[in-house]
Design an enzyme around this catalytic site. Structure first.
Site, PDB file in Angstrom:
ATOM      1  N   ASP A  12     110.108  -7.875  66.793  1.00  0.00           N
ATOM      2  CA  ASP A  12     110.505  -7.156  65.583  1.00  0.00           C
ATOM      3  C   ASP A  12     109.284  -6.608  64.827  1.00  0.00           C
ATOM      4  O   ASP A  12     108.192  -7.156  64.911  1.00  0.00           O
ATOM      5  CB  ASP A  12     111.287  -8.120  64.676  1.00  0.00           C
ATOM      6  CG  ASP A  12     112.070  -7.391  63.608  1.00  0.00           C
ATOM      7  OD1 ASP A  12     112.175  -6.149  63.669  1.00  0.00           O
ATOM      8  OD2 ASP A  12     112.574  -8.060  62.685  1.00  0.00           O
ATOM      9  N   GLY A  38     108.686  -0.676  63.572  1.00  0.00           N
ATOM     10  CA  GLY A  38     108.847   0.415  62.606  1.00  0.00           C
ATOM     11  C   GLY A  38     107.934   0.224  61.408  1.00  0.00           C
ATOM     12  O   GLY A  38     107.234   1.153  60.979  1.00  0.00           O
ATOM     13  N   GLU A  55     123.559  -3.042  68.980  1.00  0.00           N
ATOM     14  CA  GLU A  55     123.650  -2.427  67.648  1.00  0.00           C
ATOM     15  C   GLU A  55     122.627  -1.290  67.458  1.00  0.00           C
ATOM     16  O   GLU A  55     122.737  -0.493  66.526  1.00  0.00           O
ATOM     17  CB  GLU A  55     123.414  -3.476  66.544  1.00  0.00           C
ATOM     18  CG  GLU A  55     124.559  -4.467  66.363  1.00  0.00           C
ATOM     19  CD  GLU A  55     124.644  -5.506  67.459  1.00  0.00           C
ATOM     20  OE1 GLU A  55     123.603  -5.916  67.983  1.00  0.00           O
ATOM     21  OE2 GLU A  55     125.781  -5.880  67.831  1.00  0.00           O
ATOM     22  N   ASN A  56     121.617  -1.253  68.315  1.00  0.00           N
ATOM     23  CA  ASN A  56     120.549  -0.255  68.138  1.00  0.00           C
ATOM     24  C   ASN A  56     120.998   1.190  68.345  1.00  0.00           C
ATOM     25  O   ASN A  56     120.279   2.128  67.977  1.00  0.00           O
ATOM     26  CB  ASN A  56     119.339  -0.564  69.038  1.00  0.00           C
ATOM     27  CG  ASN A  56     118.504  -1.734  68.548  1.00  0.00           C
ATOM     28  OD1 ASN A  56     117.833  -2.418  69.330  1.00  0.00           O
ATOM     29  ND2 ASN A  56     118.527  -2.009  67.246  1.00  0.00           N
ATOM     30  N   TRP A  57     122.205   1.390  68.917  1.00  0.00           N
ATOM     31  CA  TRP A  57     122.731   2.764  69.060  1.00  0.00           C
ATOM     32  C   TRP A  57     122.947   3.423  67.705  1.00  0.00           C
ATOM     33  O   TRP A  57     123.063   4.644  67.608  1.00  0.00           O
ATOM     34  CB  TRP A  57     124.067   2.759  69.829  1.00  0.00           C
ATOM     35  CG  TRP A  57     123.968   2.244  71.237  1.00  0.00           C
ATOM     36  CD1 TRP A  57     124.393   1.022  71.685  1.00  0.00           C
ATOM     37  CD2 TRP A  57     123.411   2.914  72.379  1.00  0.00           C
ATOM     38  NE1 TRP A  57     124.125   0.893  73.024  1.00  0.00           N
ATOM     39  CE2 TRP A  57     123.529   2.044  73.479  1.00  0.00           C
ATOM     40  CE3 TRP A  57     122.810   4.168  72.588  1.00  0.00           C
ATOM     41  CZ2 TRP A  57     123.083   2.376  74.763  1.00  0.00           C
ATOM     42  CZ3 TRP A  57     122.371   4.495  73.867  1.00  0.00           C
ATOM     43  CH2 TRP A  57     122.510   3.615  74.930  1.00  0.00           C
ATOM     44  N   ARG A  62     120.886   3.693  65.391  1.00  0.00           N
ATOM     45  CA  ARG A  62     119.646   4.330  64.892  1.00  0.00           C
ATOM     46  C   ARG A  62     119.698   5.831  65.143  1.00  0.00           C
ATOM     47  O   ARG A  62     120.486   6.302  65.963  1.00  0.00           O
ATOM     48  CB  ARG A  62     118.441   3.716  65.611  1.00  0.00           C
ATOM     49  CG  ARG A  62     118.310   2.248  65.264  1.00  0.00           C
ATOM     50  CD  ARG A  62     117.029   1.655  65.761  1.00  0.00           C
ATOM     51  NE  ARG A  62     116.937   0.283  65.278  1.00  0.00           N
ATOM     52  CZ  ARG A  62     115.827  -0.396  65.122  1.00  0.00           C
ATOM     53  NH1 ARG A  62     114.667   0.167  65.428  1.00  0.00           N
ATOM     54  NH2 ARG A  62     115.840  -1.632  64.677  1.00  0.00           N
ATOM     55  N   GLU A 115     113.502 -24.234  70.385  1.00  0.00           N
ATOM     56  CA  GLU A 115     112.643 -24.365  69.219  1.00  0.00           C
ATOM     57  C   GLU A 115     112.331 -22.951  68.743  1.00  0.00           C
ATOM     58  O   GLU A 115     111.991 -22.086  69.551  1.00  0.00           O
ATOM     59  CB  GLU A 115     111.332 -25.081  69.595  1.00  0.00           C
ATOM     60  CG  GLU A 115     111.522 -26.528  69.975  1.00  0.00           C
ATOM     61  CD  GLU A 115     112.121 -27.373  68.861  1.00  0.00           C
ATOM     62  OE1 GLU A 115     111.834 -27.094  67.683  1.00  0.00           O
ATOM     63  OE2 GLU A 115     112.881 -28.314  69.182  1.00  0.00           O
TER      64      GLU A 115
END
Ligand code: FPP
Length: 245
Positions: A25, A28, A72-74, A76, A212
């Site tokens: 992550d 951007g 879910e990135n579609w 963008r 972990e």
């Protein structure tokens, strides 16, 4: 060679995580901070990834799963989606060269339904090209969602029940696992997320049950092999009980 450096001698090579999951992550924000377009963050992220996979393989880690593109990135902007798809395509095409001699076996996990035919063909080609390697297995989570994966597995079991091959009362954990994209792979031992966010974002919901978790403040493009070592050290300092005392 990384392990000859003083700072890394504290890793216990007999207690390595078998499977590392990474939520890469912050690409951007990394780009924005430098006044660059978001795409440049993804490009730098892909470069960082190569170094991490190389290092993990050298260490003897058996599996690494990286979250490259979620279901879910579609949502963008099309421009960013296209850029990411091209980057992934290049990564797959160049896998033979970029990870040459490194014995990395590449697999894509996730739903292929929404991917272009070209991408599906390339995935198969790269998977085939690297399938006989016996170093680290790199799962690229591409159009991947943990819930979608569980639905995929549930559908398989329902079909088996419908065909009379399975009694619903006999369904076990391992029947569900057999329908996951990571079938026959061990659960994730260590989950790393960069950029300071502390959530799972639909990543490997089943496989991280006993993982972990290590959250790192740095953005993904700044994540270096020495940070991976630090995460492993943190992992080794945790007491894993798997529900026992
Ligand atoms: C999250 O950062 C990152 C992604 C959605 C894409 C991850 C892709 C790569 C690291 C490069 C390509 C991967 C491979 C396997 C070649 P973000 O864009 O959500 O960052 P932000 O939260 O700062 O906006």
């Amino acid at each position: 060679m990384l392990f000859k450096k003083k700072q890394d001698t504290s890793i216990d090579m007999s207690n390595l995580p078998r499977h590392i999951g990474i939520i890469m992550d912050g690409n951007g924000r990394w780009a924005k901070k430098r006044g660059l377009p978001r795409s440049m963050g993804h490009k730098a992220g892909a470069e960082a990834l190569k170094k991490i996979v190389t290092e993990a393989n050298k260490m003897g880690i058996e599996y690494i799963t990286v979250y490259a593109f979620s279901t879910e990135n579609w949502k963008r902007p099309k421009e960013e989606v296209d850029y990411l798809m091209n980057l992934l395509m290049d990564y797959l095409i160049n896998a033979e060269k970029t990870l040459a001699g490194e014995n990395v076996r590449i697999r894509a996990i996730g739903s292929r339904k929404e991917l272009s035919e070209e991408m599906c063909r390339q995935i198969e080609k790269t998977e085939n090209l690297t399938k006989d390697r016996d170093g680290i297995v790199m799962n690229i989570a591409l159009n991947y969602g943990g819930r979608e994966e569980l639905v995929h597995s549930a559908r398989r079991l329902c079909r088996m029940v419908k065909n009379g091959e399975l009694n619903p009362d006999d369904i076990t954990d391992s029947d569900i696992e057999d329908g996951l994209y990571t079938v026959n792979q061990p659960d994730v031992d260590l989950l790393i997320r960069t950029s300071g966010e502390q959530r799972l974002s639909n990543f490997m919901l089943w496989q991280v049950s006993y993982a972990e978790m290590v959250f790192v403040k740095k953005a993904w493009p700044d994540f270096k092999p020495r940070d991976l070592c630090e995460c492993i050290r943190i992992f080794q300092g945790r007491g894993r009980r798997f529900g026992a005392i």
